[in-house]
Design an enzyme around this catalytic site. Structure first.
Site, PDB file in Angstrom:
ATOM      1  N   ASP A  82      41.568  41.421  83.461  1.00 45.21           N
ATOM      2  CA  ASP A  82      41.191  40.124  84.370  1.00 45.21           C
ATOM      3  C   ASP A  82      39.895  40.273  85.037  1.00 45.21           C
ATOM      4  O   ASP A  82      39.711  40.866  85.778  1.00 45.21           O
ATOM      5  CB  ASP A  82      42.455  39.647  85.219  1.00 45.21           C
ATOM      6  CG  ASP A  82      42.083  38.438  85.867  1.00 45.21           C
ATOM      7  OD1 ASP A  82      41.036  37.887  85.639  1.00 45.21           O
ATOM      8  OD2 ASP A  82      42.946  38.072  86.797  1.00 45.21           O
ATOM      9  N   ARG A 113      27.664  35.028  86.347  1.00 43.99           N
ATOM     10  CA  ARG A 113      28.628  34.837  87.498  1.00 43.99           C
ATOM     11  C   ARG A 113      29.480  36.160  87.462  1.00 43.99           C
ATOM     12  O   ARG A 113      29.924  36.479  88.653  1.00 43.99           O
ATOM     13  CB  ARG A 113      29.228  33.654  87.370  1.00 43.99           C
ATOM     14  CG  ARG A 113      28.658  32.447  87.565  1.00 43.99           C
ATOM     15  CD  ARG A 113      29.416  31.145  87.773  1.00 43.99           C
ATOM     16  NE  ARG A 113      30.036  30.870  86.419  1.00 43.99           N
ATOM     17  CZ  ARG A 113      29.599  29.897  85.683  1.00 43.99           C
ATOM     18  NH1 ARG A 113      28.540  29.497  85.738  1.00 43.99           N
ATOM     19  NH2 ARG A 113      30.391  29.738  84.726  1.00 43.99           N
ATOM     20  N   ASP A 176      29.346  28.655  62.711  1.00 41.80           N
ATOM     21  CA  ASP A 176      29.756  29.803  63.258  1.00 41.80           C
ATOM     22  C   ASP A 176      29.457  30.986  62.528  1.00 41.80           C
ATOM     23  O   ASP A 176      28.948  32.222  62.737  1.00 41.80           O
ATOM     24  CB  ASP A 176      31.316  29.727  63.599  1.00 41.80           C
ATOM     25  CG  ASP A 176      31.625  28.944  64.896  1.00 41.80           C
ATOM     26  OD1 ASP A 176      31.000  29.228  65.888  1.00 41.80           O
ATOM     27  OD2 ASP A 176      32.383  28.237  64.700  1.00 41.80           O
TER      28      ASP A 176
END
Length: 398
Positions: A82, A113, A176
């Site tokens: 996480d 971030r 992709d």
């Protein structure tokens, strides 16, 4: 010249790759590195993992994950972490300090971030090669749009080019897929530079850039000669907007036949169509495109694909049968190219999952390159990687 010996190591053996990417473009770029010998560790969200585990191509699943996830992530390890948890983020940061390559495909700003952007990682790992795929680059009016294959195709104009008569997108994830090729290419180039100079680096590409590169012929003409690319009416069987008849796909008595660039009068003689034998001026292959295609289609419908192949192949006409997917995978030509491999995975409940997929489409030293294992179970390698690469990082694991 030194000739590589059978059993020589794969080119990227010994390199450590951290794969933060999800679904297709990034994971397939990392897959190419894994197939070439690199150790690839997927960093996934606990509980759900890569969104590709649940987005099923044609609804097909195997062992709890999608078949497409298995195909895109063979031979990798999985670490569940996480990244919003400070202790688990510290664990991941310890991994990036040791990585040779980092791959990510988040929207611009996400990795910054998290403190996992190129500049942050380079500060602690100067030799890192950092690969990023975005939808539309890092600047401009499209930068915040969702980076998804159909949307990138649409913005690039490719469906307009395919209009027949309405815009028509490719039915596979071509943006992709091609972006994954470009990223893997750039990463391997920077790894070569690092071996020669010690300098790491950053490689960036996007779905949009992949689509623009795919259309380089059309764009080169448009940019060099404004006005040269105009709307041309396609014939009922045309396969290309900017190539004249007979270039197209035609029905036969039992299927379809594709015909590439060939002189129209020659086809007229071979197929016994008198109206075509007199069209000796190439300009008429444009101006009478629809009529030419209709005459070809009417004639080709009268016999089987095999019959017409025998006629046209004998005259060295550029043509080919159009296969369905079932015809393709059952054909001896498909088996001769040897693109198929079956990979296995042991599940947490003791079951064994098998997935049959394709291989890396290159040969090294005359040898095909096969996957080295199935796709990982979510988080299956977290404890091992923690103990091996980040033992001094305290904290709970997911």
């Amino acid at each position: 010249m030194t000739v590589p010996q059978p059993g020589a190591p794969l080119p990227l053996e010994g390199f450590l790759v951290l794969d933060f990417s999800q679904f297709l473009a990034g994971p397939v770029a990392a897959l190419r590195l894994a197939d070439l010998g690199a150790r690839v560790i997927k960093i996934e969200r606990p509980g759900t993992g890569d969104i590709g585990r649940g987005l099923a191509f044609a609804g097909a699943r195997a062992g709890g994950d999608t078949v497409s996830f298995h195909a895109m992530n063979r031979g990798k390890q999985s670490v569940a972490a996480d990244l919003k948890d400070p202790e688990q983020l510290a664990f991941v940061r310890r991994l990036v300090e040791q990585a040779d390559v980092v791959v990510e495909n988040f929207r611009p700003g996400v990795m910054t971030r998290l403190g996992l952007d190129y500049d942050a990682i380079r500060a602690v790992n100067p030799g890192v090669v950092y690969g990023s795929i975005t939808g539309y680059g890092d600047a401009g009016p499209w930068v915040d749009r969702p980076g998804q294959d159909l949307l990138a195709q649409s913005i690039s104009g490719l469906p307009w080019l395919q209009a027949d008569p309405e815009p028509n997108a490719f039915g596979i994830s071509i943006a992709d897929h091609l972006a994954s090729c470009h990223l893997a290419h750039g990463i391997t180039a920077l790894l070569l530079r690092r071996l020669r100079t010690g300098i790491g680096g950053q490689v960036q590409t996007s779905l949009l850039e992949a689509m623009l590169d795919l259309q380089f012929e059309m764009l080169s003409v448009r940019l060099t000669e404004p006005g040269a690319i105009t709307s041309r009416p396609r014939g009922p069987h045309s396969a290309h907007t900017y190539l004249p008849a007979p270039y197209g796909v035609y029905p036969t008595a039992n299927g379809h036949l594709s015909i590439a660039m060939n002189p129209v009068p020659q086809l007229g003689e071979l197929l016994e169509i008198p109206e075509l034998t007199v069209l000796t001026e190439p300009e008429t292959w444009w101006t009478e495109r629809e009529r030419i295609e209709m005459l070809l289609a009417a004639r080709l419908r009268t016999a089987s694909t095999e019959h017409w192949l025998a006629v046209l192949d004998a005259a060295d006409v550029w043509c080919a049968p159009l296969h369905t997917v079932d015809e393709l995978v059952e054909h001896e030509g498909f088996h001769a190219i040897d693109m198929v491999q079956t990979l296995t995975r042991d599940e947490a409940d003791g079951a064994r999952t098998e997935v049959t997929t394709t291989r890396l489409p290159i040969r090294l030293d005359g040898q095909r390159v096969w996957g080295r294992g199935g796709a990982p179970v979510l988080g299956a390698d977290t404890e091992q990687v923690h103990g091996e690469l980040a033992p001094q990082v305290a904290g709970s694991l997911p």
